[in-house]
Scaffold this active site. Structure first.
Site, short mmCIF file in Angstrom:
data_model
loop_
_atom_site.label_atom_id
_atom_site.label_comp_id
_atom_site.label_asym_id
_atom_site.label_seq_id
_atom_site.Cartn_x
_atom_site.Cartn_y
_atom_site.Cartn_z
N GLU A 288 0.82 -1.21 0.00
CA GLU A 288 0.00 0.00 0.00
C GLU A 288 0.86 1.27 0.00
O GLU A 288 0.44 2.31 -0.46
CB GLU A 288 -0.91 -0.03 1.24
N HIS A 309 7.23 -27.00 -1.12
CA HIS A 309 6.55 -28.11 -1.80
C HIS A 309 5.42 -27.60 -2.69
O HIS A 309 4.60 -28.39 -3.16
CB HIS A 309 6.02 -29.09 -0.75
N LYS A 423 -14.33 0.75 -3.61
CA LYS A 423 -15.39 1.16 -2.67
C LYS A 423 -16.47 1.94 -3.41
O LYS A 423 -17.66 1.69 -3.21
CB LYS A 423 -14.80 2.07 -1.57
O1 PA5 Z 1 -3.24 1.53 6.03
C1 PA5 Z 1 -4.36 2.00 5.86
O2 PA5 Z 1 -4.58 3.21 5.93
C2 PA5 Z 1 -5.56 1.10 5.59
O3 PA5 Z 1 -5.23 -0.22 5.49
C3 PA5 Z 1 -6.56 1.21 6.71
O4 PA5 Z 1 -5.95 0.83 7.89
C4 PA5 Z 1 -7.79 0.35 6.45
O5 PA5 Z 1 -8.36 0.68 5.22
C5 PA5 Z 1 -8.82 0.56 7.54
O6 PA5 Z 1 -9.15 1.91 7.65
P1 PA5 Z 1 -9.87 2.48 8.92
O7 PA5 Z 1 -8.96 2.32 10.07
O8 PA5 Z 1 -10.16 3.91 8.61
O9 PA5 Z 1 -11.14 1.67 9.10
#
Ligand code: PA5
Length: 447
Positions: A288, A309, A423
């Site tokens: 990310e 394996h 989303k």
């Molecule tokens: O690293 C990030 O920002 C995301 O993975 C969030 O942690 C994830 O989308 C969850 O978001 P939130 O904490 O707003 O529910």
């Protein structure tokens, strides 16, 4: 005091290549520490192990005790950065079959997870399990609006209220969310839930050493002081812009050198099944942070020797676009010895008296050299022993390496614009008000 070791002698990279990236690493260091790089509003994690709120930490420990005094299960509701770090650490330190142990052998509540998927079967099964148990909820969401945890919370909160009544249920709900705003904060204030803050300047995937990870980890009976202590020592050790002296930056630099040479898949390797979720945390952290602007190393993970394996073949002989980063633990704290068998039908008497951990080490060494012979560069990260201090240190090591690596790659490692696309489409298909036009476009495309 021992520290994390980073060994790149099997990286297939020459020392001069590392020297050539040294100046870029220094620039990345300055940008991160002076908050002049992209996404600098989200670099609060850099100093957090030193700057955390001590009063909040004490309150958090008290909450963990309360949970243990009245519950058999804590359900942790969150997704992505709001749960992976906690799950990683809890899995590493808990017994491999923790939830199956008799009560007297468990040191703390069992932890189950919800809100990290939209599976009806998963939630139905969890609800069934909870029917017979005393439980509490920790809902974790920085934005407070993420669909998956919001759905799970809505449903589990009702079940909690039906079981205990509104007043008692209130005492069993712990909220970890943004300190200033969001739907969850508003609800928590209205209902009087005990609330912990996610600092404004720390994004989800950099938040495991904040209340996001610390409350579930403490509730699971794991030493969060040592975890933070390890984070603090990493913060000091890796605050050195000299590439020759900073192992964390060497890792960041090497993965960029490898990427520039066409190695655009990084495989995190562990030899311990309990580390599977650590790899999930790591995958999110790097994927990310770096995968944007059509760039980025694709992070994948394997469990060895299990996956030797299954995926061993493609790593050894497949396309030469991968490198491996292996986590090794020098001193393990549990082991089993191979017994001697007078009949020796399986021909294994040559390893009688040896331990499984020793054999696992030989599997690691043999695989490392075999993969190197297959032109797969190997980077090895070694922690001296398995305890909270070194885990805290390792987490910070990867977070810092990720920040520096993202800057070397030329991206903003602290945002995640790409996660919004699915989303929007999902909301449109579900008929969310305001998404009507997109809904008809998508329906046409799906016909
Ligand atoms: O690293 C990030 O920002 C995301 O993975 C969030 O942690 C994830 O989308 C969850 O978001 P939130 O904490 O707003 O529910």
């Amino acid at each position: 005091m021992k520290s994390i070791n980073f060994d790149y002698q099997h990286s297939l990279i020459e020392q001069h290549e590392l020297n050539e990236i040294k100046a870029q690493v220094e620039i990345a260091h300055e940008a991160l520490h002076n908050k002049t790089g992209p996404g600098s509003d989200y670099t609060g994690w850099v100093d957090y192990p030193q700057n955390y709120n001590h009063k909040e930490l004490e309150r958090l420990k008290k909450a963990a005790k309360e949970i243990n005094s009245n519950s058999e299960i804590l359900v942790v509701i969150g997704i992505g950065g709001s749960y992976l770090g906690a799950r990683a650490i809890i899995d590493i330190f808990n017994h491999s079959f923790y939830n199956l142990l008799p009560n007297h052998k468990r040191k703390a509540v069992s932890i189950f997870y919800a809100g990290n998927n939209i599976s009806g079967s998963y939630l139905r099964d969890l609800i069934e399990l909870l029917e017979e148990k005393e439980f509490s909820l920790n809902v974790i969401s920085k934005s407070g609006t993420t669909t998956e945890p919001a759905i799970a919370f809505r449903i589990l909160k009702r079940i909690l209220e039906d079981k205990y009544g509104i007043e008692e249920a209130r005492k069993r709900i712990y909220v970890t969310t943004d300190s200033q705003s969001g739907a969850l904060l508003k609800l928590a204030k209205n209902e009087g839930y005990e609330t912990f803050s996610i600092p404004d300047d720390i994004g989800g995937r950099y938040s495991v050493l904040t209340p996001v990870g610390l409350l579930p980890i403490a509730a699971a009976g794991i030493d969060i002081d040592q975890l933070l202590e390890g984070g603090k020592s990493a913060m000091e050790e890796y605050n050195n812009k000299n590439l020759n002296e900073n192992k964390c930056y060497q890792y960041a630099a090497l993965r960029n050198i490898l990427y520039r040479k066409g190695k655009d898949i990084e495989i995190l390797v562990n030899y311990e099944p309990a580390w599977r979720f650590f790899a999930e945390w790591w995958k999110q952290l790097f994927g990310e942070s770096e995968g944007k602007d059509k760039k980025g190393i694709f992070p994948v993970a394997v469990d060895f020797s299990t996956d030797l394996h299954s995926l061993g073949q493609i790593i050894q002989d497949g396309k030469e676009n991968k490198f491996e980063t292996i986590i090794q633990i020098q001193e393990q704290n549990r082991d089993v010895e191979i017994i001697d068998d007078p009949e020796d039908n399986d021909g294994l008497n040559f390893i009688s008296g040896k331990t499984l951990n020793y054999i696992n080490k030989m599997a690691f060494k043999g695989t490392l050299l075999a993969h190197k012979d297959g032109n797969v560069p190997n980077l090895v990260i070694e922690i001296p022993e398995l305890n909270e201090y070194y885990l805290g240190k390792l987490i910070y090591f990867f977070e810092k390496a990720c920040g520096i690596s993202g800057y070397l790659l030329g991206v903003n490692p602290f945002n995640q614009p790409g996660v919004e696309a699915y989303k929007r489409n999902m909301f449109a298909l579900l008929g969310k008000p305001g998404f009507e036009e997109l809904q008809s476009q998508l329906k046409n495309r799906l016909e």
